[in-house]
Design a protein around this motif. Structure first.
Motif: not given
Length: 417
Positions: A52-53, A198-204, A234-240, A244-249
């Motif tokens: 992706y980079a 972004l990938s780390d945010q997805a893991c968190a 999709r790891q490393g993307t804003q899409i992920a 995941l933010t929507a799922v978390r909420d």
């Protein structure tokens, strides 16, 4: 219960996953059409972030197999592989993708358009043996694709040392040089730093979502674990991150409101091994007796954080850790992870899927079964099946064992059916 059945989805956001799956495969085909190099690679390593980079398109043939199972394409692919002389005892992922690329790959009726042909193959030299063999098969099937023969030390998580990491970083740099040479795309290290963040945010977010499953009743069951699609593709993307933010909420809201997967959660279960991708509805079977699968081993692959200050080192460490986290490279570590999960998620009983076509993950189950009983007093039951081939799954046997197991758990907890 049918032999092949889809699971019942309770989350609004999990239902949005269908759109993400469609968009991903459309993106893969669009990349091929406009000339962006397409690379096929195994899942669970740091190469996806590099792709992706560098504005390259990653594709995951192993991940395509669950999609085939969901659409009922697997039996046809297996027939092709059988006709080529491969044993039915081999890994279901290997049998499916082999049949697909030698059979119906270019058939216009394939859902989602199938997979675009690869320009690059990342042929692994670590991880499970069937995945390595898959890429040897793909190398022969796509002789024009440029092949990167990767190498990676395979060591247990607790045995990873600095020299392992140094070697994995060296391999990362060798891969970047290879991709630059064969595609003309250069690495932008500022862009790589953004992708790793972004990938780390997805893991968190993944860890946070999993943490809400500790609530009683649990707001999320294994029936909806298909959300891991974004962690694979999709790891490393804003899409992920956005998904995941929507799922978390939503999961957080349900957990805090006391809204469970079912109205009357009575038995909390742990699932060991890969799910039956052709029958995710199996998880709903437990619900008629108040049972919910609240944790599993397979989702642990994404429970790791990345050192965003050192992107290449972070991706090298991810590559070293991901496979051992879900397979049995170390029986001691695997047992420790299962017991820890059973404590944290208040597990009443464990379902151990003895997976005919995945020995690396099945290995060590008898040790785990004994440790659960002796150290935690948690009973377990073994289910014989296969994550891809429904011919190795007996509904009657499954229901008989599960019914008896649930009755025993009820009695142990002093409950009445």
């Amino acid at each position: 219960m049918d032999k092949t059945k889809k699971s019942t989805k309770r989350l609004r956001t999990a239902k949005d996953l269908n759109r993400l799956v469609i968009d991903y495969y459309l993106e893969c085909h669009e990349a091929k059409r406009r000339g962006t190099p397409v690379g096929w690679m195994p899942p669970m390593n740091g190469a996806i972030e590099l792709f992706y980079a560098m504005d390259l398109q990653p594709v995951f043939p192993e991940n395509w197999s669950p999609v085939c199972a969901a659409f009922g394409l697997t039996p046809g692919n297996f027939d092709v592989t059988d006709g080529l002389g491969y044993s039915r005892d081999l890994c279901g992922y290997l049998r499916n993708i082999t049949g697909y690329v030698h059979g119906f790959m270019n058939d216009e009726s394939i859902p989602l358009g199938g997979l675009p042909e690869p320009d690059i193959l990342l042929s692994p030299g670590g991880g499970c043996v069937p995945v390595m063999k898959i890429f040897h098969i793909l190398e022969r099937r796509f002789p024009k694709a440029k092949v990167f023969s990767a190498d990676l030390p395979q060591v247990a998580v607790e045995d990873i040392r600095k020299h392992h990491l140094d070697y994995a970083v060296w391999e990362m740099n060798r891969l970047i040089d290879f991709l630059t040479e064969v595609t003309g795309h250069r690495m932008d290290h500022d862009r790589l730093a953004e992708v790793v963040k972004l990938s780390d945010q997805a893991c968190a977010l993944w860890d946070e979502i999993m943490s809400y499953r500790r609530f009683i009743p649990t707001p999320l069951s294994a029936a909806e674990i298909g959300i891991m699609f974004v962690m694979v593709t999709r790891q490393g993307t804003q899409i992920a991150v956005d998904f995941l933010t929507a799922v978390r909420d939503e999961v957080k809201e349900r957990a805090e409101a006391g809204i469970g997967v079912i109205d009357d959660e009575r038995i909390r279960l742990f699932w060991d091994n890969i799910p039956l991708w052709y029958n995710m509805g199996l998880f709903n079977y437990f619900e008629k007796m108040g049972g919910v699968a609240v944790a599993e081993t397979y989702s642990a692959a994404w429970s790791l954080r990345l050192d965003t200050e050192h992107p290449l080192e972070a991706l090298a460490m991810k590559s070293l850790m991901s496979y051992p986290l879900v397979s049995c490279v170390s029986i001691r570590k695997r047992k420790e992870m299962v017991l820890k999960a059973c404590r944290e998620y208040s597990i009443d009983g464990a379902v151990l899927h003895r997976n005919k076509s995945c020995v690396p993950i099945t290995l060590g189950q008898m040790d785990i079964k004994r440790a659960l009983e002796e150290e935690l007093g948690v009973p377990s039951v073994i289910i014989d099946a296969d994550h891809m081939d429904d011919q190795n799954f007996s509904v009657a046997q499954f229901e008989t064992r599960v019914d008896a197991f649930m009755e025993m758990l009820y009695e142990k907890k002093g409950l009445k059916l």
